[in-house]
Structure formats: C-alpha cells, structure tokens
Scaffold this motif. Structure first.
Motif, PDB file in Angstrom:
ATOM      1  N   ASN A  56      42.969  48.146  37.305  1.00 36.20           N
ATOM      2  CA  ASN A  56      43.738  49.371  37.505  1.00 36.20           C
ATOM      3  C   ASN A  56      45.204  49.012  37.300  1.00 36.20           C
ATOM      4  OD1 ASN A  56      45.291  51.488  39.046  1.00 36.20           O
ATOM      5  ND2 ASN A  56      43.233  52.228  39.502  1.00 36.20           N
ATOM      6  N   LYS A  57      45.979  49.915  36.730  1.00 36.87           N
ATOM      7  CA  LYS A  57      47.406  49.656  36.532  1.00 36.87           C
ATOM      8  C   LYS A  57      48.127  49.434  37.852  1.00 36.87           C
ATOM      9  CE  LYS A  57      48.569  54.611  36.310  1.00 36.87           C
ATOM     10  NZ  LYS A  57      49.197  54.673  37.632  1.00 36.87           N
ATOM     11  N   ASP A  58      47.552  49.927  38.955  1.00 38.44           N
ATOM     12  CA  ASP A  58      48.174  49.739  40.270  1.00 38.44           C
ATOM     13  C   ASP A  58      47.960  48.342  40.831  1.00 38.44           C
ATOM     14  OD1 ASP A  58      49.402  52.269  40.739  1.00 38.44           O
ATOM     15  OD2 ASP A  58      47.416  53.130  41.018  1.00 38.44           O
ATOM     16  N   TRP A  59      47.025  47.579  40.263  1.00 37.77           N
ATOM     17  CA  TRP A  59      46.864  46.169  40.662  1.00 37.77           C
ATOM     18  C   TRP A  59      46.615  45.329  39.409  1.00 37.77           C
ATOM     19  CZ3 TRP A  59      43.474  49.854  42.988  1.00 37.77           C
ATOM     20  CH2 TRP A  59      42.187  49.916  42.465  1.00 37.77           C
ATOM     21  N   SER A  60      47.483  45.504  38.432  1.00 31.89           N
ATOM     22  CA  SER A  60      47.273  44.945  37.098  1.00 31.89           C
ATOM     23  C   SER A  60      47.442  43.434  37.014  1.00 31.89           C
ATOM     24  CB  SER A  60      48.233  45.609  36.115  1.00 31.89           C
ATOM     25  OG  SER A  60      49.587  45.343  36.481  1.00 31.89           O
ATOM     26  N   GLN A  61      47.998  42.796  38.039  1.00 31.94           N
ATOM     27  CA  GLN A  61      48.226  41.353  37.969  1.00 31.94           C
ATOM     28  C   GLN A  61      47.101  40.529  38.581  1.00 31.94           C
ATOM     29  OE1 GLN A  61      52.120  40.618  39.664  1.00 31.94           O
ATOM     30  NE2 GLN A  61      53.181  41.561  37.937  1.00 31.94           N
ATOM     31  N   VAL A  62      46.213  41.151  39.334  1.00 32.91           N
ATOM     32  CA  VAL A  62      45.170  40.394  40.027  1.00 32.91           C
ATOM     33  C   VAL A  62      43.776  40.624  39.448  1.00 32.91           C
ATOM     34  CG1 VAL A  62      46.453  40.175  42.185  1.00 32.91           C
ATOM     35  CG2 VAL A  62      44.992  42.179  41.824  1.00 32.91           C
ATOM     36  N   HIS A  63      43.660  41.504  38.474  1.00 29.45           N
ATOM     37  CA  HIS A  63      42.431  41.677  37.700  1.00 29.45           C
ATOM     38  C   HIS A  63      42.818  41.803  36.232  1.00 29.45           C
ATOM     39  CE1 HIS A  63      39.501  41.967  40.915  1.00 29.45           C
ATOM     40  NE2 HIS A  63      40.279  42.828  41.561  1.00 29.45           N
ATOM     41  N   THR A  64      41.886  41.489  35.355  1.00 29.12           N
ATOM     42  CA  THR A  64      42.168  41.510  33.928  1.00 29.12           C
ATOM     43  C   THR A  64      42.199  42.940  33.400  1.00 29.12           C
ATOM     44  OG1 THR A  64      41.268  39.318  33.496  1.00 29.12           O
ATOM     45  CG2 THR A  64      41.290  40.862  31.658  1.00 29.12           C
ATOM     46  N   MET A  65      43.341  43.362  32.912  1.00 28.82           N
ATOM     47  CA  MET A  65      43.448  44.657  32.254  1.00 28.82           C
ATOM     48  C   MET A  65      42.772  44.576  30.877  1.00 28.82           C
ATOM     49  SD  MET A  65      44.905  46.604  34.440  1.00 28.82           S
ATOM     50  CE  MET A  65      45.427  48.047  33.477  1.00 28.82           C
ATOM     51  N   PRO A  66      42.191  45.676  30.402  1.00 27.48           N
ATOM     52  CA  PRO A  66      41.428  45.632  29.151  1.00 27.48           C
ATOM     53  C   PRO A  66      42.196  45.063  27.967  1.00 27.48           C
ATOM     54  CG  PRO A  66      41.066  47.708  30.285  1.00 27.48           C
ATOM     55  CD  PRO A  66      42.133  47.003  31.052  1.00 27.48           C
ATOM     56  N   GLU A  67      43.496  45.329  27.882  1.00 22.74           N
ATOM     57  CA  GLU A  67      44.268  44.861  26.733  1.00 22.74           C
ATOM     58  C   GLU A  67      44.436  43.347  26.709  1.00 22.74           C
ATOM     59  OE1 GLU A  67      47.356  46.593  29.727  1.00 22.74           O
ATOM     60  OE2 GLU A  67      45.298  46.997  29.061  1.00 22.74           O
ATOM     61  N   TYR A  68      44.115  42.666  27.812  1.00 23.44           N
ATOM     62  CA  TYR A  68      44.262  41.213  27.857  1.00 23.44           C
ATOM     63  C   TYR A  68      42.945  40.467  27.674  1.00 23.44           C
ATOM     64  CZ  TYR A  68      49.078  41.618  29.505  1.00 23.44           C
ATOM     65  OH  TYR A  68      50.419  41.875  29.598  1.00 23.44           O
ATOM     66  N   LEU A  69      41.823  41.156  27.711  1.00 21.00           N
ATOM     67  CA  LEU A  69      40.533  40.474  27.685  1.00 21.00           C
ATOM     68  C   LEU A  69      40.350  39.663  26.403  1.00 21.00           C
ATOM     69  CD1 LEU A  69      37.864  39.939  29.151  1.00 21.00           C
ATOM     70  CD2 LEU A  69      36.950  42.025  28.102  1.00 21.00           C
TER      71      LEU A  69
ATOM     72  N   VAL B 116      29.984  25.151  31.139  1.00 16.15           N
ATOM     73  CA  VAL B 116      30.076  26.588  31.423  1.00 16.15           C
ATOM     74  C   VAL B 116      31.304  26.820  32.280  1.00 16.15           C
ATOM     75  CG1 VAL B 116      28.962  28.573  32.499  1.00 16.15           C
ATOM     76  CG2 VAL B 116      27.565  26.881  31.286  1.00 16.15           C
ATOM     77  N   TRP B 117      32.144  27.761  31.848  1.00 15.22           N
ATOM     78  CA  TRP B 117      33.322  28.098  32.651  1.00 15.22           C
ATOM     79  C   TRP B 117      33.023  29.352  33.457  1.00 15.22           C
ATOM     80  CZ3 TRP B 117      37.327  32.015  32.416  1.00 15.22           C
ATOM     81  CH2 TRP B 117      38.408  31.750  33.290  1.00 15.22           C
ATOM     82  N   ILE B 118      33.149  29.228  34.777  1.00 17.36           N
ATOM     83  CA  ILE B 118      32.884  30.307  35.730  1.00 17.36           C
ATOM     84  C   ILE B 118      34.229  30.916  36.099  1.00 17.36           C
ATOM     85  CG2 ILE B 118      31.986  30.815  38.027  1.00 17.36           C
ATOM     86  CD1 ILE B 118      30.125  28.312  37.606  1.00 17.36           C
ATOM     87  N   GLY B 119      34.525  32.096  35.603  1.00 23.93           N
ATOM     88  CA  GLY B 119      35.874  32.634  35.674  1.00 23.93           C
ATOM     89  C   GLY B 119      36.317  33.182  37.017  1.00 23.93           C
ATOM     90  N   GLY B 120      35.381  33.589  37.892  1.00 21.65           N
ATOM     91  CA  GLY B 120      35.787  34.240  39.130  1.00 21.65           C
ATOM     92  C   GLY B 120      36.563  35.512  38.840  1.00 21.65           C
ATOM     93  N   ASP B 121      37.453  35.880  39.741  1.00 18.05           N
ATOM     94  CA  ASP B 121      38.332  37.041  39.555  1.00 18.05           C
ATOM     95  C   ASP B 121      39.715  36.551  39.155  1.00 18.05           C
ATOM     96  OD1 ASP B 121      36.362  38.793  40.216  1.00 18.05           O
ATOM     97  OD2 ASP B 121      37.299  39.557  42.034  1.00 18.05           O
ATOM     98  N   SER B 122      40.316  37.208  38.152  1.00 14.05           N
ATOM     99  CA  SER B 122      41.641  36.753  37.740  1.00 14.05           C
ATOM    100  C   SER B 122      42.325  37.765  36.850  1.00 14.05           C
ATOM    101  CB  SER B 122      41.535  35.430  36.974  1.00 14.05           C
ATOM    102  OG  SER B 122      42.821  34.977  36.577  1.00 14.05           O
ATOM    103  N   GLY B 123      43.619  37.974  37.104  1.00 16.76           N
ATOM    104  CA  GLY B 123      44.462  38.665  36.161  1.00 16.76           C
ATOM    105  C   GLY B 123      44.895  37.704  35.066  1.00 16.76           C
ATOM    106  N   TYR B 124      45.501  38.241  34.016  1.00  8.56           N
ATOM    107  CA  TYR B 124      45.958  37.391  32.912  1.00  8.56           C
ATOM    108  C   TYR B 124      47.135  36.530  33.367  1.00  8.56           C
ATOM    109  CZ  TYR B 124      47.949  35.719  28.614  1.00  8.56           C
ATOM    110  OH  TYR B 124      48.441  34.899  27.642  1.00  8.56           O
TER     111      TYR B 124
END
Length: 337
Positions: free
Chosen positions: A267-280, A234-242
């Motif tokens: 959010n586009k204002d912090w798009s590198q530290v959380h996964t944006m929908p287009e990258y999921l 099982v891979w536990i992803g935590g928090d991550s941008g793409y």
C-alpha cells in the motif's frame, strides 16, 4: 482487559537474559530497537498509522476478497518422493520444501493470522492444510514474528515433530517460552550463518521490514534467508520493502536457483516495508536468480489492493526480469529438478 488479552501465551515473550544481551550487541540494534539498514518509516502517506488501519478496517472492501472459494489442491505431503527436490505453497507466505531429503517448512500459518478469530480471516477454500498434514520437519524457518508468519497454534502443535527452528535474532525467545528446547533454536543476525549438517548452510540476509506481536515493535529482528542444500540455493525472502539489500544479496549469492519473493499486502501508505508492484521486477533483476516464486498473497487480505492483483504483478515482473516466475496453485507440487 487489554493487559489480560496480551498476556495470553500466543503473544510470546520479549527477549531476556542471554538472548537480550546478544540482541543489544547487534550492529542493527540502536539501543532501543532493531532498525533497517536505510531509514524506514511505517507510515509513508499523509495519515497516521492509526488512520491507515482505521481506513482498512472500516473502508470499502470491494474486490479485497474472492466471492467464492479458491481452488486448492489437497496433496498428500507425506507420500511425496524423498529423492526429488520440490516445493508446495499453502497460500500467503507458508510453504514446504524437500531439499536433498530434508523437509523445510517456512512461516506456517494454518489456523489464524491475527490474535483474534474474527480478524484477518483466510480466503474461502484456503484453510485445507493443517499441522497434521505435514511430515516431520527438519528445519522450521520463521522470517519474523508477525502473526501472519508465526502461528502460535501451529508451532506449538508441531513442536514434537520439529528438529530445528531457524529464525531471526530475538524471535527464538517466543519458541523457548512456548517450550522448545534451547538447543533446537538457531537464531541469526544479518549475514551470520549456521552449518546445519553436512551440505546444509543457512545465512540470514537483510530485509526491510519491522516486527512485533503486541504493543512493542522491533524488539525482535526480521530477516530473509539463503538456504543452501547439496543441490541448490533457495532464497527465502520473508517480508521486505525495496532497498539496496537486494543487489547486495544477489552479489553475495550469485547462484540462487529459486528466489521466493514477497508480493502482496502493499500500500502507498506503508510503501517502505512491503514491496510495491513497481519494484518487484527490479528486485528480481538485482537478485539475478535463475527463477522466482512470489508469495504473501492469495490467502489473506491485509491491504486495499484487489486479491488477484499480485498475480498480475508476478506476470509483469517476469517480463521485466526476463526470468521464469513459477505460479503454482495452492497445494500444487512443483518439482525443482
């Protein structure tokens, strides 16, 4: 007053002594703080970090929260079968797994996801699970030390019933400060592994994020984890941008049975530290797991997207990846066989 406020035990303690020396030796520590493997900025829009947070706190909150209580299944977790693998999600990034008879609790937040009661409130109906509902825990896995992943009240209340803590480098300082014996704490840098017992191995893998419970950021590390049991990985992803780490993890672990992905609070204002929908969907393709579960939604609103939007993202990502995406209700038992 500010100094007194952040002096509360719940803020934890920065790494010191031998733990700090280990932090300083990490190849991912630049001498001042931990860094991501690719250059990463918290603020990626046209506003300052303070401006981003002011907009969220004082801006329009239409559709950020459900109007009525969400439907949650209250499962008797202590009566679930020991001889079957299962997972129960509690909303946001908290979930309990039974893997070959071992209980693995991940990022449990049952009381509050912020330093103060009035901020970051849980959605109506999603606060039904508490530490008393949990069975004894073999492995408590904490991906990083943000408040919405590390609930001080939960981990201190559960301390007598947790056999081992598995976390990222430096985060163990909080647990030691809160009274956990050092021998119970397993801290890992990226790509380090620990053999927990026969048939169980955990490997810390990269994530693209940040850390901190008070004014000092990135003094502790953040990670995802590949958790191997006798039956499955099982891979536990935590928090991550793409980032490029998704493909690397997929290549290193070609047998991921279930990948648990961050999906929400983007959010586009912090798009590198959380996964944006287009990258999921792209992340899912690169990981190439057999199936997926998305988390980090349906309990808190930490961004400006509608509360239900991550569920639509998960459906779209399933189509893009061509892989099954589990979509349980909060509290529902999902058997993994």
């Amino acid at each position: 007053m500010g100094i007194l406020f952040i002096s509360q035990p719940s803020f934890g303690r920065l790494p010191q002594g031998e733990r700090l020396e280990r932090v300083r030796k990490s190849p991912h520590y630049d001498g001042t703080q931990f860094v991501n493997e690719v250059e990463t900025a918290f603020s990626t829009g046209n506003r300052t970090k303070l401006g981003v947070w002011k907009d969220y706190v004082f801006g329009d909150k239409t559709l950020l929260f459900p109007d009525t209580a969400l439907h949650v299944i209250k499962t008797d977790l202590k009566s679930l079968p020991q001889d079957r693998d299962w997972i129960v999600w509690f909303g946001h990034s908290s979930y309990l797994m039974n893997l070959s008879g071992k209980k693995v609790l991940v990022d449990p937040v049952f009381y509050k996801g912020s330093p103060v009661e009035f901020a970051n409130k849980m959605f109506l109906g999603t606060d039904v699970y508490k530490p008393a509902d949990m069975p004894d825990i073999d492995y408590l896995v904490v991906s990083h030390d943000h408040w919405d992943h590390l609930d001080y009240e939960v981990v201190t209340e559960m301390k007598p019933r947790v056999k081992k803590v598995v976390t990222a480098l430096g985060v163990g300082e909080h647990f030691e400060y809160w009274g956990y014996p050092v021998e119970k704490i397993v801290e890992l840098d990226w790509w380090e592994f620990a053999d927990l017992e026969e048939g169980f191995r955990v490997t810390a893998t990269p994530a693209r994020h940040f850390s901190g419970r008070e004014l000092h950021e990135n003094k502790t590390f953040w990670a995802s984890f590949a958790f191997k049991s006798p039956k499955r990985l099982v891979w536990i992803g935590g928090d991550s941008g793409y980032g490029p780490h998704y493909a690397k993890i997929g290549k290193e672990f070609p047998d991921i049975d279930l990948a648990i992905m961050e999906n929400g609070q983007y959010n586009k204002d912090w798009s590198q530290v959380h996964t944006m929908p287009e990258y999921l969907g792209k992340e899912m393709i690169e990981l190439d797991a057999k199936r997926y579960l998305t988390v980090h939604h349906s309990k808190f609103s930490l961004s400006k997207h509608p509360y239900y939007e991550p569920l639509e993202n998960a459906k779209r990502a399933a189509r893009e990846s061509g892989k099954p995406v589990l979509m349980p209700q909060i509290g529902e038992v999902m058997y993994l066989e």
